[in-house]
Design a protein around this motif. Structure first.
Motif, PDB file in Angstrom:
ATOM      1  N   GLY A   1       0.821  -1.213   0.000  1.00  0.00           N
ATOM      2  CA  GLY A   1       0.000   0.000   0.000  1.00  0.00           C
ATOM      3  C   GLY A   1       0.848   1.252   0.000  1.00  0.00           C
ATOM      4  O   GLY A   1       2.046   1.227   0.272  1.00  0.00           O
ATOM      5  N   ALA A   2       0.181   2.351  -0.317  1.00  0.00           N
ATOM      6  CA  ALA A   2       0.924   3.618  -0.428  1.00  0.00           C
ATOM      7  C   ALA A   2       0.997   4.309   0.929  1.00  0.00           C
ATOM      8  O   ALA A   2       0.295   3.929   1.839  1.00  0.00           O
TER       9      ALA A   2
ATOM     10  N   VAL B   1       0.211  -4.685   9.762  1.00  0.00           N
ATOM     11  CA  VAL B   1      -0.608  -5.436   8.794  1.00  0.00           C
ATOM     12  C   VAL B   1      -0.518  -6.928   9.098  1.00  0.00           C
ATOM     13  O   VAL B   1      -1.512  -7.597   9.333  1.00  0.00           O
ATOM     14  N   MET B   2       0.700  -7.415   9.100  1.00  0.00           N
ATOM     15  CA  MET B   2       0.968  -8.838   9.294  1.00  0.00           C
ATOM     16  C   MET B   2       2.471  -8.910   9.520  1.00  0.00           C
ATOM     17  O   MET B   2       3.207  -8.058   9.028  1.00  0.00           O
ATOM     18  N   HIS B   3       2.931  -9.904  10.265  1.00  0.00           N
ATOM     19  CA  HIS B   3       4.373 -10.015  10.487  1.00  0.00           C
ATOM     20  C   HIS B   3       5.107 -10.028   9.145  1.00  0.00           C
ATOM     21  O   HIS B   3       4.726 -10.755   8.234  1.00  0.00           O
ATOM     22  N   GLY B   4       6.133  -9.224   9.045  1.00  0.00           N
ATOM     23  CA  GLY B   4       6.954  -9.208   7.835  1.00  0.00           C
ATOM     24  C   GLY B   4       6.489  -8.233   6.771  1.00  0.00           C
ATOM     25  O   GLY B   4       7.215  -7.978   5.823  1.00  0.00           O
ATOM     26  N   ILE B   5       5.294  -7.703   6.926  1.00  0.00           N
ATOM     27  CA  ILE B   5       4.753  -6.816   5.895  1.00  0.00           C
ATOM     28  C   ILE B   5       5.067  -5.360   6.238  1.00  0.00           C
ATOM     29  O   ILE B   5       4.739  -4.880   7.320  1.00  0.00           O
ATOM     30  N   THR B   6       5.683  -4.669   5.312  1.00  0.00           N
ATOM     31  CA  THR B   6       5.988  -3.252   5.465  1.00  0.00           C
ATOM     32  C   THR B   6       4.800  -2.442   4.948  1.00  0.00           C
ATOM     33  O   THR B   6       4.450  -2.550   3.779  1.00  0.00           O
ATOM     34  N   PRO B   7       4.164  -1.663   5.823  1.00  0.00           N
ATOM     35  CA  PRO B   7       2.988  -0.934   5.360  1.00  0.00           C
ATOM     36  C   PRO B   7       3.327   0.434   4.791  1.00  0.00           C
ATOM     37  O   PRO B   7       4.252   1.103   5.262  1.00  0.00           O
ATOM     38  N   GLY B   8       2.573   0.859   3.810  1.00  0.00           N
ATOM     39  CA  GLY B   8       2.563   2.258   3.429  1.00  0.00           C
ATOM     40  C   GLY B   8       1.796   3.044   4.484  1.00  0.00           C
ATOM     41  O   GLY B   8       1.238   2.473   5.431  1.00  0.00           O
TER      42      GLY B   8
ATOM     43  N   HIS C   1      10.213   2.809   5.277  1.00  0.00           N
ATOM     44  CA  HIS C   1       9.316   2.058   6.155  1.00  0.00           C
ATOM     45  C   HIS C   1       9.871   0.644   6.323  1.00  0.00           C
ATOM     46  O   HIS C   1      10.580   0.156   5.462  1.00  0.00           O
TER      47      HIS C   1
ATOM     48  N   PHE D   1       9.037  -3.456   8.351  1.00  0.00           N
ATOM     49  CA  PHE D   1       8.057  -4.413   8.851  1.00  0.00           C
ATOM     50  C   PHE D   1       8.171  -4.613  10.355  1.00  0.00           C
ATOM     51  O   PHE D   1       7.401  -5.390  10.930  1.00  0.00           O
ATOM     52  N   HIS D   2       9.121  -3.953  10.992  1.00  0.00           N
ATOM     53  CA  HIS D   2       9.354  -4.229  12.414  1.00  0.00           C
ATOM     54  C   HIS D   2       8.170  -3.763  13.266  1.00  0.00           C
ATOM     55  O   HIS D   2       7.494  -2.796  12.930  1.00  0.00           O
ATOM     56  N   PRO D   3       7.956  -4.441  14.393  1.00  0.00           N
ATOM     57  CA  PRO D   3       6.869  -4.050  15.286  1.00  0.00           C
ATOM     58  C   PRO D   3       7.010  -2.586  15.726  1.00  0.00           C
ATOM     59  O   PRO D   3       8.113  -2.022  15.698  1.00  0.00           O
TER      60      PRO D   3
END
Lengths: 403, 403
Positions: free
Chosen positions: A402-403, B63-70, B347, B349-351
């Motif tokens: 996502g952005a 979002v989910m472990h490992g996922i880097t969010p925008g 950004h 993925f870290h907590p």
């Protein structure tokens, strides 16, 4: 359709040149002994502890809190497959590990040679015969039992007391009960169909059990067989495609090779020891992106309740850690597929220690690799099915969502 | 239908007179530097640490472990919206933040002025022009490009190198690819339709890119534009209704105002600094139940890899904490929408550290507000989508579930 984590992650993957090692010490998680120490705490592990100081630590829940996984669900979870969605029979795992072709008309099952006295199972492993002794009995079975009704019957030798049974024919089903009383001192257990279309298979198997008993009646120890985990070949998303990773598996025992093969990893031949496995890792380093390296003995000693021996295996693993680090992996994950506490002599539901060593970690919080440090690590408690997401993230292989 | 957490919580809400502040330090989570300290650890934050001693600490997974969010998924999660269920295009966020009306016939996108050399994108941000410089180029585009075929084209100025593109016409779709090569040194990328009904839109956008190139050919730096995040106006459950909270948003940057507006918060005008934002909070204290206060610069400095500057922003936030506490909020939550480690310049993925300061907390375990203390806090590791549940709970706004 419910949310498919693998599909979601798949769409974010952007491959790079990173190298990943997933080192699985089977059944590594344990409980404290009277000294208050688990095998991981008792073991002298300067190298694992050094890795811990550079790593993010946490603990995994293999299936669900409180659920004790078999080897199948334990590994599938680590490989990113929801072990509740993908339930794999033990038979298929053994068959794959032994390089047995399984086709659409086949049902395979795992066999144990057992000792019976009359109709009572007195030793479920027939005194743990050697692989060679057991192979001879398999030969005998193949010589005497070729088919039951219109179903072709084949026996394949396995490790020690184990073998694989393959049934080939029209209209076979894997939806039948295990033919195994599970405990010693109980009578022989015949199978039964769990659905109407499995009735033929159940009948065949029960006839087969009687034939086996007859053929083996003069064997001193291996005079019967328990058969369980009836399974047809399951179709799983293939790991190399899902994760865009060229994946190689280095494992000694059939079960784990079977699991790796099932998800589409390449099985890399190796020797019998941890040192052999690491030598294989070195030799194959340039040929894969992802290595699954499996250490069995931590689980075996846990199952046998041998605390000191489990400690010793951990120390042996510790000694090869520098060799792994010398390869300069981008991500090194050390964990287990489940806990096998010595005090319980079996798999358990307890969380499993895990650490991720990579460039971008919150290093520094933890001093050692063990259950207590992992429970208080930077990652918290995660589901095993998140391990692959995290591996890809640490490897820099996931795009932003996502952005 | 899958379980809707928001709907479940909604039915338990019983409003009261409590006041809630959600203070989001964008990208606050980080990694230790060579000293072993993260910016939060390095910063001198007596006030945040005092709050930590009264709070429940934890860490969120956006979002989910490992996922880097925008930024979109990062904030939606904090606001209680499953960011995988509600995927919002970047264009719509920028448009909303700039107070641009978006109607049913519109497709909006985010634009970046860029520098090209021939057809190669050499600077994706055109040397980061000032907002004023960039506004002049937007004016030029509006003067020269009014429509493509039967589609009305409007450009709106944004911050620095950014602008918003709005297309208005019949039969437009947002299902087209970004017109952005993503990396410098690569050629201009035209868009393409991702479904047949989007073919008209793709054609219009590609013609538009050629027109932009022509109109801007004599600009020294801003001689092209990258356009991405095409989006129509999404329909989301409205935050004030879902949570029965009169909600105001205090944010400086368009993106975050846009996000807040999208979920139905009222955007409260404010100044450019943290002090301005807190002054606004004071002035508006009686007018809302819930305040979303957004601090951008922690993320900006993380993105630029400027550790000391990030530390400095944190210290500035720390200085306004007493002003927030003086308002006597019933719940003060301090967190981020994601991590933006300086070492990664982006950004991650870290907590994300989080703390909830309220009357009824398990205060006393933690001494300071930082990644390590939060990893070992009383709340553990939680999903961002649980933050609103917890806020309502700490605010005493949730009834007991079940008898």
């Amino acid at each position: 359709m419910s949310f498919d984590k693998q599909q979601f992650v798949h769409e974010l993957i952007s491959p790079n040149a990173s190298k990943i090692v997933l080192l699985v010490m089977d059944g590594i998680g344990d409980l404290p002994n009277e000294e208050g120490l688990t095998p991981l705490m008792k073991a002298n592990t300067p190298n694992l502890d050094k890795v811990a100081q550079m790593s993010d630590l946490g603990q995994t829940i293999p299936v669900m809190h409180g659920i004790t996984p078999g080897s199948g669900p334990g590994h599938l979870g680590l490989f990113g497959y929801d072990p509740i969605k993908y339930q794999i029979g033990r038979g298929i795992l053994e068959a794959l590990g032994e390089d047995i072709e399984v086709g659409e008309l086949d049902v395979v099952a795992r066999g144990n040679f057992a000792t019976i006295n009359g109709d009572i199972v007195v030793d479920r492993r027939a005194g743990r015969p050697s692989t060679e002794e057991s192979a001879k009995v398999v030969e005998k079975l193949n010589a005497h039992i070729m088919e039951i009704e219109d179903v072709k019957v084949t026996f394949y030798p396995g490790k020690e007391h184990r073998f694989v049974l393959k049934l080939t024919g029209e209209g076979l089903s894997d939806n039948i009960e295990d033919a195994d009383p599970q405990k010693e001192g109980k009578p022989i257990k015949y199978t039964s169909a769990l659905s109407t279309e499995a009735e033929k298979t159940a009948r065949i198997v029960n006839k087969l059990l009687d034939r086996i008993k007859e053929v083996l009646k003069d064997e001193p120890k291996m005079n019967f067989a328990l058969v369980r985990g009836f399974s047809k070949y399951p179709k799983l998303p293939q790991f190399p495609e899902v994760y865009k990773l060229k994946a190689g598996a280095i494992a000694v025992y059939p079960m784990y090779k079977g699991l790796a093969k099932l998800v589409g990893m390449t099985i890399i031949p190796t020797g019998q020891t941890i040192e052999d496995e690491i030598e294989t890792l070195k030799q194959e380093w340039n040929n894969y992106d992802f290595f699954f390296v499996h250490v069995k003995k931590t689980d075996s000693y846990g199952e046998d309740g041998k605390f000191d021996e489990k400690v010793h295996v951990i120390e042996n693993v510790d000694k090869v850690i520098p060799d792994i680090l010398a390869l300069n992996p981008d991500v090194l994950v050390v964990t287990g597929d489940h806990s096998t506490p010595c005090a319980m002599k079996g798999h358990s539901f307890h969380p499993v220690p895990i650490m991720f060593c990579a460039k971008h970690t919150r290093k520094g919080l933890s001093k050692a690799f063990n259950e207590f440090e992992c429970a208080r690590g930077t990652l918290g408690t995660i589901h095993a099915t998140d391990v692959m997401n995290l591996i890809l993230a640490y490897a820099g292989r996931l795009e932003k969502f996502g952005a």
